[in-house]
Design a protein around this motif. Structure first.
Motif, PDB file in Angstrom:
ATOM      1  N   PHE A  99     -10.570   1.488   1.651  1.00 23.24           N
ATOM      2  CA  PHE A  99     -10.163   2.632   0.828  1.00 23.24           C
ATOM      3  C   PHE A  99     -11.417   3.442   0.517  1.00 23.24           C
ATOM      4  O   PHE A  99     -12.511   2.878   0.378  1.00 23.24           O
ATOM      5  CB  PHE A  99      -9.580   2.166  -0.511  1.00 23.24           C
ATOM      6  CG  PHE A  99      -8.260   1.481  -0.421  1.00 23.24           C
ATOM      7  CD1 PHE A  99      -7.077   2.212  -0.373  1.00 23.24           C
ATOM      8  CD2 PHE A  99      -8.179   0.097  -0.394  1.00 23.24           C
ATOM      9  CE1 PHE A  99      -5.846   1.581  -0.301  1.00 23.24           C
ATOM     10  CE2 PHE A  99      -6.953  -0.547  -0.325  1.00 23.24           C
ATOM     11  CZ  PHE A  99      -5.784   0.204  -0.274  1.00 23.24           C
ATOM     12  N   TRP A 100     -11.240   4.744   0.384  1.00 13.03           N
ATOM     13  CA  TRP A 100     -12.346   5.623  -0.009  1.00 13.03           C
ATOM     14  C   TRP A 100     -11.826   6.593  -1.055  1.00 13.03           C
ATOM     15  O   TRP A 100     -10.759   7.191  -0.895  1.00 13.03           O
ATOM     16  CB  TRP A 100     -12.899   6.383   1.200  1.00 13.03           C
ATOM     17  CG  TRP A 100     -13.383   5.439   2.239  1.00 13.03           C
ATOM     18  CD1 TRP A 100     -14.611   4.846   2.301  1.00 13.03           C
ATOM     19  CD2 TRP A 100     -12.627   4.922   3.352  1.00 13.03           C
ATOM     20  NE1 TRP A 100     -14.667   3.994   3.379  1.00 13.03           N
ATOM     21  CE2 TRP A 100     -13.460   4.022   4.029  1.00 13.03           C
ATOM     22  CE3 TRP A 100     -11.323   5.121   3.823  1.00 13.03           C
ATOM     23  CZ2 TRP A 100     -13.044   3.334   5.165  1.00 13.03           C
ATOM     24  CZ3 TRP A 100     -10.902   4.432   4.944  1.00 13.03           C
ATOM     25  CH2 TRP A 100     -11.756   3.544   5.609  1.00 13.03           C
ATOM     26  N   VAL A 138       0.880  -1.160   0.000  1.00 14.82           N
ATOM     27  CA  VAL A 138       0.000   0.000   0.000  1.00 14.82           C
ATOM     28  C   VAL A 138       0.916   1.208   0.000  1.00 14.82           C
ATOM     29  O   VAL A 138       1.726   1.371   0.911  1.00 14.82           O
ATOM     30  CB  VAL A 138      -0.910  -0.014   1.251  1.00 14.82           C
ATOM     31  CG1 VAL A 138      -1.846   1.180   1.253  1.00 14.82           C
ATOM     32  CG2 VAL A 138      -1.713  -1.305   1.308  1.00 14.82           C
ATOM     33  N   HIS A 172      -1.667  -1.284  -4.076  1.00 17.01           N
ATOM     34  CA  HIS A 172      -2.756  -0.297  -4.084  1.00 17.01           C
ATOM     35  C   HIS A 172      -2.200   1.039  -3.625  1.00 17.01           C
ATOM     36  O   HIS A 172      -1.528   1.125  -2.614  1.00 17.01           O
ATOM     37  CB  HIS A 172      -3.879  -0.756  -3.155  1.00 17.01           C
ATOM     38  CG  HIS A 172      -5.225  -0.174  -3.497  1.00 17.01           C
ATOM     39  ND1 HIS A 172      -5.470   1.190  -3.574  1.00 17.01           N
ATOM     40  CD2 HIS A 172      -6.403  -0.782  -3.799  1.00 17.01           C
ATOM     41  CE1 HIS A 172      -6.747   1.380  -3.894  1.00 17.01           C
ATOM     42  NE2 HIS A 172      -7.339   0.211  -4.049  1.00 17.01           N
ATOM     43  N   GLU A 180      -8.178   7.771   0.198  1.00 24.08           N
ATOM     44  CA  GLU A 180      -7.882   7.713   1.632  1.00 24.08           C
ATOM     45  C   GLU A 180      -7.910   6.241   2.044  1.00 24.08           C
ATOM     46  O   GLU A 180      -8.631   5.446   1.451  1.00 24.08           O
ATOM     47  CB  GLU A 180      -8.967   8.513   2.373  1.00 24.08           C
ATOM     48  CG  GLU A 180      -8.804   8.566   3.886  1.00 24.08           C
ATOM     49  CD  GLU A 180      -9.816   9.538   4.522  1.00 24.08           C
ATOM     50  OE1 GLU A 180     -10.244  10.503   3.852  1.00 24.08           O
ATOM     51  OE2 GLU A 180     -10.172   9.320   5.686  1.00 24.08           O
ATOM     52  N   HIS A 181      -7.125   5.878   3.044  1.00 21.44           N
ATOM     53  CA  HIS A 181      -7.217   4.501   3.528  1.00 21.44           C
ATOM     54  C   HIS A 181      -6.989   4.457   5.032  1.00 21.44           C
ATOM     55  O   HIS A 181      -6.759   5.498   5.657  1.00 21.44           O
ATOM     56  CB  HIS A 181      -6.239   3.587   2.765  1.00 21.44           C
ATOM     57  CG  HIS A 181      -4.820   3.668   3.222  1.00 21.44           C
ATOM     58  ND1 HIS A 181      -4.174   2.616   3.848  1.00 21.44           N
ATOM     59  CD2 HIS A 181      -3.922   4.678   3.164  1.00 21.44           C
ATOM     60  CE1 HIS A 181      -2.926   2.979   4.139  1.00 21.44           C
ATOM     61  NE2 HIS A 181      -2.745   4.213   3.738  1.00 21.44           N
ATOM     62  N   TYR A 182      -7.098   3.267   5.585  1.00 24.14           N
ATOM     63  CA  TYR A 182      -7.013   3.062   7.027  1.00 24.14           C
ATOM     64  C   TYR A 182      -5.716   2.293   7.293  1.00 24.14           C
ATOM     65  O   TYR A 182      -5.710   1.066   7.263  1.00 24.14           O
ATOM     66  CB  TYR A 182      -8.245   2.270   7.465  1.00 24.14           C
ATOM     67  CG  TYR A 182      -8.434   1.965   8.934  1.00 24.14           C
ATOM     68  CD1 TYR A 182      -7.460   2.226   9.895  1.00 24.14           C
ATOM     69  CD2 TYR A 182      -9.627   1.389   9.372  1.00 24.14           C
ATOM     70  CE1 TYR A 182      -7.670   1.922  11.228  1.00 24.14           C
ATOM     71  CE2 TYR A 182      -9.853   1.085  10.703  1.00 24.14           C
ATOM     72  CZ  TYR A 182      -8.866   1.346  11.623  1.00 24.14           C
ATOM     73  OH  TYR A 182      -9.077   1.027  12.944  1.00 24.14           O
ATOM     74  N   THR A 208      -5.846  -1.668   6.406  1.00 20.97           N
ATOM     75  CA  THR A 208      -5.789  -1.895   4.959  1.00 20.97           C
ATOM     76  C   THR A 208      -4.926  -3.112   4.638  1.00 20.97           C
ATOM     77  O   THR A 208      -5.353  -4.023   3.922  1.00 20.97           O
ATOM     78  CB  THR A 208      -5.200  -0.655   4.248  1.00 20.97           C
ATOM     79  OG1 THR A 208      -5.907   0.491   4.697  1.00 20.97           O
ATOM     80  CG2 THR A 208      -5.332  -0.772   2.752  1.00 20.97           C
ATOM     81  N   GLY A 264     -12.669   0.504  -2.687  1.00 20.74           N
ATOM     82  CA  GLY A 264     -11.310   0.197  -3.132  1.00 20.74           C
ATOM     83  C   GLY A 264     -11.291  -0.257  -4.581  1.00 20.74           C
ATOM     84  O   GLY A 264     -12.287  -0.182  -5.294  1.00 20.74           O
ATOM     85  N   TYR A 309      -2.537   5.215  -2.521  1.00 21.96           N
ATOM     86  CA  TYR A 309      -3.401   6.182  -1.857  1.00 21.96           C
ATOM     87  C   TYR A 309      -2.826   7.570  -2.131  1.00 21.96           C
ATOM     88  O   TYR A 309      -1.738   7.703  -2.685  1.00 21.96           O
ATOM     89  CB  TYR A 309      -3.487   5.902  -0.348  1.00 21.96           C
ATOM     90  CG  TYR A 309      -2.165   5.973   0.368  1.00 21.96           C
ATOM     91  CD1 TYR A 309      -1.380   4.841   0.532  1.00 21.96           C
ATOM     92  CD2 TYR A 309      -1.690   7.189   0.889  1.00 21.96           C
ATOM     93  CE1 TYR A 309      -0.153   4.908   1.181  1.00 21.96           C
ATOM     94  CE2 TYR A 309      -0.474   7.258   1.546  1.00 21.96           C
ATOM     95  CZ  TYR A 309       0.295   6.115   1.685  1.00 21.96           C
ATOM     96  OH  TYR A 309       1.500   6.183   2.325  1.00 21.96           O
ATOM     97  N   MET A 360     -16.806   0.916   1.751  1.00 26.67           N
ATOM     98  CA  MET A 360     -15.490   1.088   1.135  1.00 26.67           C
ATOM     99  C   MET A 360     -15.573   1.096  -0.389  1.00 26.67           C
ATOM    100  O   MET A 360     -16.449   0.475  -0.982  1.00 26.67           O
ATOM    101  CB  MET A 360     -14.589  -0.043   1.628  1.00 26.67           C
ATOM    102  CG  MET A 360     -14.363   0.046   3.135  1.00 26.67           C
ATOM    103  SD  MET A 360     -13.905  -1.522   3.892  1.00 26.67           S
ATOM    104  CE  MET A 360     -15.508  -2.191   4.253  1.00 26.67           C
TER     105      MET A 360
END
Lengths: 145, 82
Positions: free
Chosen positions: A119-120, A5, A78, A48-50, A54, B81, A80, B79
């Protein structure tokens, strides 16, 4: 199995070459790359992700794919941060003895990454920015597995 | 004390990415009720929990899940993704 990520762009050709070279015993390698669609008026996409969740979520999805199909290897990259139209967002690659398993596992990975990896996406246009809403079809896509 | 994290429009609506919360709530739903009662921006963010997802210690969970032993709760929209 590889999970990355990252904010930085990636070179999909180099990724597939390295993945294929390391997948000893595979007779098939399948890859998918997701790209920021250059829709009319789109100026950028922010992802955006966590952090923490993630990586764990992607690893768990990959583990399920490995258990289900006879995969030699799997890779998920992936990104971000802020991406421009035409840039690669993410890629998956699967390696298996035969193509059926490699194709199925790649589709499974994509369906699950879509709605089970944190993910957003936020799209920027001249008028402002809006969060991309999840589609019901994406949730329905999980039912076929 | 538990860490409460917010992502995407939930973060924007509440105006912060994370905070520590002192709670006596037994479940996620109980915590949501406490947060809603705080201020209008929380009430707005949690107006419709069917539009939200929750993770407990970085695993997806349900709103009726117990909070006992949980250190990190995250609220976010579905989400997107891939």
């Amino acid at each position: 199995m590889g999970v990355r990520v990252q904010a930085a762009p990636f070179d999909q050709g180099a990724e597939i070459a390295a993945f294929t070279a390391a997948a000893a015993g595979a007779g098939a390698v399948v890859s998918f790359t997701g790209i920021v669609r250059p829709d009319h008026g789109l100026t950028g996409m922010e992802i955006e992700h966590y952090p923490g969740m993630t990586e764990k979520a992607i690893r768990s999805i990959l583990d399920q794919a490995v258990r289900r199909w006879s995969l030699v290897d799997g890779l998920v990259v992936h990104r971000y941060g802020l991406l421009a139209p035409g840039e690669a967002i993410m890629m998956v690659a699967t390696a298996a003895p035969h193509r059926g398993d490699a194709f199925a596992a790649a589709e499974f990975l994509m369906d699950y990454l879509k709605s089970r990896a944190p993910f957003w996406k936020k799209e920027s246009r001249d008028g402002g920015a809006t969060w991309v809403a999840a589609r019901e079809a994406d949730e329905d896509a999980l039912k076929r597995w | 004390m538990i860490d409460v994290l917010y992502f995407a429009w939930v973060r924007e609506r509440i105006g912060l990415p994370r905070e520590q919360v002192e709670t006596r709530a037994a479940t996620v739903a109980g915590l949501v009720d406490e947060l809603r009662a705080r201020e209008e921006r929380y009430a707005a963010a949690f107006a419709d929990t069917s539009a939200l997802r929750v993770a407990l210690d970085q695993e997806l969970a349900d709103f009726d899940a117990p909070l006992a032993g949980v250190r990190e709760v995250a609220f976010f929209p579905p989400m997107t993704g891939g």
